[in-house]
Motif scaffolding. Structure first.
Motif, PDB file in Angstrom:
ATOM      1  N   CYS A 176       0.827  -1.215   0.000  1.00  0.00           N
ATOM      2  CA  CYS A 176       0.000   0.000   0.000  1.00  0.00           C
ATOM      3  C   CYS A 176       0.858   1.261   0.000  1.00  0.00           C
ATOM      4  CB  CYS A 176      -0.935  -0.011   1.213  1.00  0.00           C
ATOM      5  SG  CYS A 176      -2.269  -1.214   1.118  1.00  0.00           S
ATOM      6  N   ILE A 177       1.913   1.270   0.808  1.00  0.00           N
ATOM      7  CA  ILE A 177       2.791   2.444   0.853  1.00  0.00           C
ATOM      8  C   ILE A 177       3.472   2.648  -0.491  1.00  0.00           C
ATOM      9  CG2 ILE A 177       4.862   3.408   1.916  1.00  0.00           C
ATOM     10  CD1 ILE A 177       4.095   1.986   4.491  1.00  0.00           C
ATOM     11  N   PHE A 178       3.942   1.561  -1.101  1.00  0.00           N
ATOM     12  CA  PHE A 178       4.630   1.660  -2.390  1.00  0.00           C
ATOM     13  C   PHE A 178       3.695   2.215  -3.460  1.00  0.00           C
ATOM     14  CE2 PHE A 178       5.795  -0.171  -6.482  1.00  0.00           C
ATOM     15  CZ  PHE A 178       7.122   0.234  -6.589  1.00  0.00           C
ATOM     16  N   ALA A 220      -3.827   7.081  -5.675  1.00  0.00           N
ATOM     17  CA  ALA A 220      -2.872   7.277  -4.586  1.00  0.00           C
ATOM     18  C   ALA A 220      -3.587   7.572  -3.270  1.00  0.00           C
ATOM     19  CB  ALA A 220      -1.914   8.419  -4.941  1.00  0.00           C
ATOM     20  N   ILE A 221      -4.598   8.424  -3.315  1.00  0.00           N
ATOM     21  CA  ILE A 221      -5.372   8.721  -2.103  1.00  0.00           C
ATOM     22  C   ILE A 221      -6.105   7.478  -1.618  1.00  0.00           C
ATOM     23  CG2 ILE A 221      -7.251  10.133  -1.179  1.00  0.00           C
ATOM     24  CD1 ILE A 221      -6.476  12.309  -3.135  1.00  0.00           C
ATOM     25  N   PHE A 222      -6.599   6.660  -2.559  1.00  0.00           N
ATOM     26  CA  PHE A 222      -7.301   5.432  -2.180  1.00  0.00           C
ATOM     27  C   PHE A 222      -6.375   4.479  -1.410  1.00  0.00           C
ATOM     28  CE2 PHE A 222      -8.076   0.979  -3.354  1.00  0.00           C
ATOM     29  CZ  PHE A 222      -9.303   0.778  -2.729  1.00  0.00           C
ATOM     30  N   PHE A 223      -5.158   4.277  -1.907  1.00  0.00           N
ATOM     31  CA  PHE A 223      -4.234   3.385  -1.212  1.00  0.00           C
ATOM     32  C   PHE A 223      -3.788   3.974   0.116  1.00  0.00           C
ATOM     33  CE2 PHE A 223      -3.616   1.427  -5.444  1.00  0.00           C
ATOM     34  CZ  PHE A 223      -3.793   0.101  -5.079  1.00  0.00           C
ATOM     35  N   MET A 224      -3.744   5.296   0.219  1.00  0.00           N
ATOM     36  CA  MET A 224      -3.454   5.909   1.503  1.00  0.00           C
ATOM     37  C   MET A 224      -4.553   5.582   2.511  1.00  0.00           C
ATOM     38  SD  MET A 224      -3.475   9.930   2.525  1.00  0.00           S
ATOM     39  CE  MET A 224      -5.244   9.895   2.276  1.00  0.00           C
ATOM     40  N   LEU A 225      -5.822   5.689   2.089  1.00  0.00           N
ATOM     41  CA  LEU A 225      -6.932   5.364   2.981  1.00  0.00           C
ATOM     42  C   LEU A 225      -6.923   3.890   3.362  1.00  0.00           C
ATOM     43  CD1 LEU A 225      -9.780   7.411   1.224  1.00  0.00           C
ATOM     44  CD2 LEU A 225      -8.426   8.062   3.222  1.00  0.00           C
ATOM     45  N   VAL A 226      -6.600   3.033   2.409  1.00  0.00           N
ATOM     46  CA  VAL A 226      -6.522   1.601   2.706  1.00  0.00           C
ATOM     47  C   VAL A 226      -5.424   1.325   3.725  1.00  0.00           C
ATOM     48  CG1 VAL A 226      -5.984  -0.664   1.719  1.00  0.00           C
ATOM     49  CG2 VAL A 226      -7.490   0.895   0.496  1.00  0.00           C
ATOM     50  N   PHE A 227      -4.303   1.994   3.571  1.00  0.00           N
ATOM     51  CA  PHE A 227      -3.202   1.787   4.514  1.00  0.00           C
ATOM     52  C   PHE A 227      -3.586   2.203   5.928  1.00  0.00           C
ATOM     53  CE2 PHE A 227       0.394   3.856   6.702  1.00  0.00           C
ATOM     54  CZ  PHE A 227       1.159   2.736   6.948  1.00  0.00           C
ATOM     55  N   TYR A 228      -4.178   3.387   6.061  1.00  0.00           N
ATOM     56  CA  TYR A 228      -4.524   3.853   7.397  1.00  0.00           C
ATOM     57  C   TYR A 228      -5.670   3.064   8.009  1.00  0.00           C
ATOM     58  CZ  TYR A 228      -1.445   7.888   7.480  1.00  0.00           C
ATOM     59  OH  TYR A 228      -0.345   8.697   7.515  1.00  0.00           O
ATOM     60  N   PHE A 266      -6.571  -0.300   7.268  1.00  0.00           N
ATOM     61  CA  PHE A 266      -6.403  -1.738   7.425  1.00  0.00           C
ATOM     62  C   PHE A 266      -4.969  -2.176   7.721  1.00  0.00           C
ATOM     63  CE2 PHE A 266      -9.948  -1.117   4.403  1.00  0.00           C
ATOM     64  CZ  PHE A 266     -10.974  -1.695   5.143  1.00  0.00           C
ATOM     65  N   CYS A 267      -3.970  -1.356   7.398  1.00  0.00           N
ATOM     66  CA  CYS A 267      -2.584  -1.815   7.494  1.00  0.00           C
ATOM     67  C   CYS A 267      -1.751  -1.075   8.522  1.00  0.00           C
ATOM     68  CB  CYS A 267      -1.898  -1.701   6.124  1.00  0.00           C
ATOM     69  SG  CYS A 267      -2.717  -2.611   4.798  1.00  0.00           S
ATOM     70  N   HIS A 268      -2.217   0.039   9.031  1.00  0.00           N
ATOM     71  CA  HIS A 268      -1.424   0.797   9.990  1.00  0.00           C
ATOM     72  C   HIS A 268      -1.418   0.082  11.336  1.00  0.00           C
ATOM     73  CE1 HIS A 268       0.299   4.123  12.182  1.00  0.00           C
ATOM     74  NE2 HIS A 268       0.443   4.792  11.057  1.00  0.00           N
ATOM     75  N   PRO A 269      -0.241  -0.128  11.950  1.00  0.00           N
ATOM     76  CA  PRO A 269      -0.200  -0.882  13.212  1.00  0.00           C
ATOM     77  C   PRO A 269      -0.633  -0.096  14.436  1.00  0.00           C
ATOM     78  CG  PRO A 269       1.995  -0.177  12.600  1.00  0.00           C
ATOM     79  CD  PRO A 269       1.090   0.230  11.460  1.00  0.00           C
ATOM     80  N   ILE A 282       6.185   5.306  10.692  1.00  0.00           N
ATOM     81  CA  ILE A 282       5.744   4.378   9.663  1.00  0.00           C
ATOM     82  C   ILE A 282       4.768   5.008   8.699  1.00  0.00           C
ATOM     83  CG2 ILE A 282       4.580   2.165   9.281  1.00  0.00           C
ATOM     84  CD1 ILE A 282       5.436   1.325  11.982  1.00  0.00           C
ATOM     85  N   CYS A 283       4.043   6.050   9.082  1.00  0.00           N
ATOM     86  CA  CYS A 283       2.830   6.449   8.391  1.00  0.00           C
ATOM     87  C   CYS A 283       3.086   6.991   6.990  1.00  0.00           C
ATOM     88  CB  CYS A 283       2.052   7.479   9.207  1.00  0.00           C
ATOM     89  SG  CYS A 283       2.959   9.009   9.462  1.00  0.00           S
ATOM     90  N   GLY A 284       3.680   6.207   6.165  1.00  0.00           N
ATOM     91  CA  GLY A 284       3.817   6.579   4.770  1.00  0.00           C
ATOM     92  C   GLY A 284       5.077   7.337   4.471  1.00  0.00           C
ATOM     93  N   GLY A 285       6.102   7.214   5.315  1.00  0.00           N
ATOM     94  CA  GLY A 285       7.318   7.953   5.056  1.00  0.00           C
ATOM     95  C   GLY A 285       8.121   7.356   3.925  1.00  0.00           C
ATOM     96  N   ILE A 286       8.817   8.210   3.226  1.00  0.00           N
ATOM     97  CA  ILE A 286       9.737   7.730   2.216  1.00  0.00           C
ATOM     98  C   ILE A 286      11.027   7.332   2.896  1.00  0.00           C
ATOM     99  CG2 ILE A 286      10.994   8.393   0.131  1.00  0.00           C
ATOM    100  CD1 ILE A 286       8.070   8.084  -0.276  1.00  0.00           C
ATOM    101  N   ASN A 287      11.650   6.252   2.421  1.00  0.00           N
ATOM    102  CA  ASN A 287      12.941   5.780   2.899  1.00  0.00           C
ATOM    103  C   ASN A 287      12.900   5.413   4.376  1.00  0.00           C
ATOM    104  OD1 ASN A 287      14.187   6.320   0.377  1.00  0.00           O
ATOM    105  ND2 ASN A 287      14.190   8.475   0.946  1.00  0.00           N
ATOM    106  N   GLY A 288      11.866   4.715   4.764  1.00  0.00           N
ATOM    107  CA  GLY A 288      11.855   4.068   6.062  1.00  0.00           C
ATOM    108  C   GLY A 288      11.592   4.987   7.212  1.00  0.00           C
ATOM    109  N   ASP A 289      12.557   5.081   8.146  1.00  0.00           N
ATOM    110  CA  ASP A 289      12.329   5.778   9.397  1.00  0.00           C
ATOM    111  C   ASP A 289      12.351   7.274   9.153  1.00  0.00           C
ATOM    112  OD1 ASP A 289      13.794   5.439  12.699  1.00  0.00           O
ATOM    113  OD2 ASP A 289      11.988   6.403  11.986  1.00  0.00           O
TER     114      ASP A 289
END
Length: 464
Positions: free
Chosen positions: A197-199, A349-357, A359-362, A448-455
């Motif tokens: 989702c982030i990718f 892109a906005i759709f996958f952001m919503l999906v990430f937050y 269903f996938c955000h820890p 984690i919340c959608g950052g580029i290049n990890g931390d």
């Protein structure tokens, strides 16, 4: 101890992009295109110099007697020697007994509303390796948004003007795109679907933004500079305006050896990087100069929604102007279909952001367990209905509750965070250098919340 593979990937992309840019600039020089040669070198050398300064600052090389390392940094070879040093440290772990260890406290992810703090010993080798990971997490973001993203935009613009893609230009564009969407390994374990989702979220968002800027600049060259400068200045000055309104004292805890002028320069570079990130996508963390950590640990859904709404309107406006003033070169393309595809791509892109937050955000969810209640809360947040609507205008039995994600996490929010992580107590990230601890779930979310290049929490923070 984990293999420092993210460091190797970062250095490989940095070396490949620099080599491709130097080769391409030589071809521009041979063809007599001095303007393209100068801009290509500019978007290569400026982020490279900033990367060397960042690595030198984090490892405090100026206060040590290491002339060879400083010379390699001057020769723009700092990332290479740092990568070799990190792998040497990793290979020496366990061979020599370390006389000194540090006691590190870590807080586990909340499980059923309860969190547990654990302690463990960390050797000097692991501490040094963590320093290298944190340094490359910062430099990866600098390289991506101050070098790779502008470079990708420039080379795509040249391709449109020259109506063709050469091998060297195409290679540089591919490497730049990989450098932007590359992700490091996370301290918090997340599902593979979260990575997907982030990718997809970041790929569609950044690619659409770059194409829109290129199309607009290809027909209105003189107007693209005010658009870019306005975007950049807004995001550059916004943290300073908030800092001025808060009447907070000037930050003094960035580095003890820095003077007030040096601290100001570091903060300006931080907000400069923050503006560069927001030029192309939503920043994972928000700069907050009156905070000791220089970042806002809470997720501001309203600010995020406003950003994507304004960015969507801006992209649509730029595409509309391109459609009105397009040249004969675009007669071979179906212009309305291209505009529709770009707008749909940004919506994806906005759709996958919503999906990430959702269903996938820890750590958090966009909507509550009741979808109807969640939609009502979201609409209330976007329209500011929670402050202006009267009680008689609200549906009976469906009164909105305050959004939970905007403030500190309570017990119910912690329960939903543990449920979203399948009740697996993942450990939060920690900073061994500044001896700080992630005290709540929101700080983990910012990592984690959608950052580029990890931390990304570390990448935009100046704490060494």
């Amino acid at each position: 101890m984990r293999l420092p593979s993210s460091i190797f990937v970062s250095v490989s992309l940095f070396t490949a992009e620099t080599t491709a840019a130097l080769y391409l600039s030589s071809t521009y020089r041979s063809a007599g295109d001095q303007i393209w040669q100068g801009l290509t070198l500019l978007f290569t050398l400026v982020p490279s110099v900033l990367v060397q300064l960042t690595l030198t600052f984090i490892h405090r090389d100026l206060s040590r007697d290491r002339p060879l390392v400083l010379l390699l940094h001057i020769l723009q070879l700092g990332p290479v020697v740092r990568c070799l040093e990190a792998f040497c440290i990793y290979g020496s772990v366990g061979r020599v007994e370390e006389p000194y260890v540090s006691i590190i406290r870590k807080k586990q992810m909340p499980r059923r509303g309860q969190s547990e703090e654990v302690e463990r010993q960390v050797g000097q080798a692991e501490g040094k390796l963590f320093t290298h990971r944190a340094a490359f997490a910062r430099t990866s973001v600098i390289q991506a948004f101050l070098g790779s993203a502008p470079q990708l935009t420039l080379q795509l613009y040249i391709c449109v003007l020259q109506q063709g893609v050469s091998v060297g230009r195409g290679t540089l564009m591919v490497i730049s795109l990989l450098s932007i969407i590359k992700y490091d390994d996370y301290e918090v374990d997340v599902r593979p679907m979260a990575y997907v989702c982030i990718f997809l979220w970041r790929s569609f968002e950044i690619a659409t933004r770059v194409v829109v800027l290129v199309l607009f600049s290809s027909v209105l060259q003189l107007w693209v500079l005010p658009v870019v400068l306005l975007n950049f200045l807004v995001f550059f000055l916004y943290p300073w305006i908030l800092f001025w309104q808060s009447h907070s004292p000037f930050p003094e805890n960035i580095e003890k050896t820095l003077t007030r002028v040096g601290t100001t320069i570091v903060l300006c570079l931080l907000t400069f990087l923050y503006a560069g990130i927001n030029m192309f996508c939503w920043s994972a963390v928000q700069v907050k100069l009156n905070d000791p950590d220089l970042i806002n640990k809470s997720q501001n859904w309203y600010r995020m929604a406003v950003y994507y709404m304004m960015r969507f309107v801006e992209n649509a406006s730029l595409l509309l102007l391109w459609y009105i003033y397009k040249t004969d070169f675009y007669k071979f393309f179906c212009a309305p279909l291209l505009v529709l595809q770009l707008l749909v791509a940004y919506a994806i892109a906005i759709f996958f952001m919503l999906v990430f937050y959702q269903f996938c955000h820890p750590c958090r969810r966009l909507f509550s367990s009741s979808m109807t209640q969640g939609l009502w809360n979201c609409s209330s947040l976007l329209c500011l209905m929670c402050n202006s609507a009267s009680p008689q205008n609200r549906p009976l039995g469906d009164a909105p509750r305050p959004a939970k994600s905007a403030g500190p996490p309570n017990d119910e929010a912690l329960d939903s965070a543990s449920d979203s992580a399948d009740d697996v107590p993942n450990e939060t990230s920690y900073d061994m250098l500044s001896d700080t601890i992630c005290e709540n779930a929101n700080e983990v979310g910012n990592n984690i919340c959608g950052g580029i290049n990890g931390d990304v929490n570390h990448s935009v923070s100046c704490n060494a």
